[in-house]
Design an enzyme around this catalytic site. Sequence first.
Site, PDB file in Angstrom:
ATOM      1  N   HIS A   1      10.725  -1.857  -6.321  1.00 16.60           N
ATOM      2  CA  HIS A   1       9.846  -1.077  -5.452  1.00 16.60           C
ATOM      3  C   HIS A   1       8.620  -0.613  -6.244  1.00 16.60           C
ATOM      4  O   HIS A   1       8.718   0.220  -7.129  1.00 16.60           O
ATOM      5  CB  HIS A   1      10.525   0.142  -4.832  1.00 16.60           C
ATOM      6  CG  HIS A   1       9.854   0.583  -3.559  1.00 16.60           C
ATOM      7  ND1 HIS A   1      10.224   0.119  -2.315  1.00 16.60           N
ATOM      8  CD2 HIS A   1       8.807   1.396  -3.345  1.00 16.60           C
ATOM      9  CE1 HIS A   1       9.449   0.658  -1.386  1.00 16.60           C
ATOM     10  NE2 HIS A   1       8.571   1.436  -1.992  1.00 16.60           N
TER      11      HIS A   1
ATOM     12  N   GLU B   1      18.547  -7.941   1.374  1.00 18.71           N
ATOM     13  CA  GLU B   1      18.544  -6.482   1.355  1.00 18.71           C
ATOM     14  C   GLU B   1      18.637  -5.947   2.774  1.00 18.71           C
ATOM     15  O   GLU B   1      18.134  -6.575   3.711  1.00 18.71           O
ATOM     16  CB  GLU B   1      17.249  -5.954   0.738  1.00 18.71           C
ATOM     17  CG  GLU B   1      16.989  -6.386  -0.683  1.00 18.71           C
ATOM     18  CD  GLU B   1      15.670  -5.839  -1.202  1.00 18.71           C
ATOM     19  OE1 GLU B   1      15.502  -5.821  -2.440  1.00 18.71           O
ATOM     20  OE2 GLU B   1      14.811  -5.443  -0.390  1.00 18.71           O
TER      21      GLU B   1
ATOM     22  N   HIS C   1      14.342  -8.995   3.217  1.00 18.89           N
ATOM     23  CA  HIS C   1      14.844  -7.734   3.765  1.00 18.89           C
ATOM     24  C   HIS C   1      14.636  -7.753   5.278  1.00 18.89           C
ATOM     25  O   HIS C   1      13.650  -7.224   5.789  1.00 18.89           O
ATOM     26  CB  HIS C   1      14.098  -6.555   3.134  1.00 18.89           C
ATOM     27  CG  HIS C   1      14.694  -5.218   3.455  1.00 18.89           C
ATOM     28  ND1 HIS C   1      14.695  -4.185   2.549  1.00 18.89           N
ATOM     29  CD2 HIS C   1      15.289  -4.730   4.576  1.00 18.89           C
ATOM     30  CE1 HIS C   1      15.267  -3.125   3.101  1.00 18.89           C
ATOM     31  NE2 HIS C   1      15.632  -3.441   4.341  1.00 18.89           N
TER      32      HIS C   1
END
Length: 238
Positions: free
Chosen positions: A190, A70, A43
């Site tokens: 997450h 991401e 990410h």
Amino acid sequence: MTKLSVNINKIATLRNSRGGDTPNVVRAALDAERFGAQGITVHPRPDERHIRYSDVRDLKKVVSTELNIEGNPIESFVELVMEVQPAQVTLVPDAHDAVTSNAGWDTISHRDFLTEIVALFRSKGIRTSIFLDPDPKFVEAAAATGTDRIELYTESYARAYASGREAAIAPFVETARRALQYGLEINAGHDLNLENLRYFAETVPGLQEVSIGHALISDALYLGFENTIQLYRKQLRK
């Protein structure tokens, strides 16, 4: 079986805290694959405080499973994805100064924008996934963008798991069922960890992939990287 994609952002955070190239993120990705990871997630953020854009380019050359990038589709991110052409891109609406992702897309308000971005990435054969809160009302608009998948934002599940896992997972099950009705595949991520992962994977229908970074890397400090990846894989076996 649900696939495990290992997010290696924390490896880059450790490297950047000292300078130099230790630990090496490419080596970490290759080791993760060798130890059983079925994908590598990164990410990159605009300030490059952990994964750098150059890391993404280096990883594309060597990752043999699936590279998942991401990020918020700002101009620089879109250019990077179009250059690297990963297996999957996950669209996340995080602010530039966010410590970590903290919300999914309002796909109703942002449907036109997301439709444009999804079409651009899919034109290059890149599988797309939209980061989504566990709320069925956003599923129809997500499907209308042409995305392949949604990624369920699981922070609320992880936070409430200890006090009542059935109630915590209920909105995820409902959202997943709605997504399947629209032909969408389902990812999640997450704050999933060794305590709450098995129940989530067993209960949420159609779960294709989880991406896990912070908890997995933290566990690896005590349990070892290879052993930790195997333990997470074990939670996903039905």
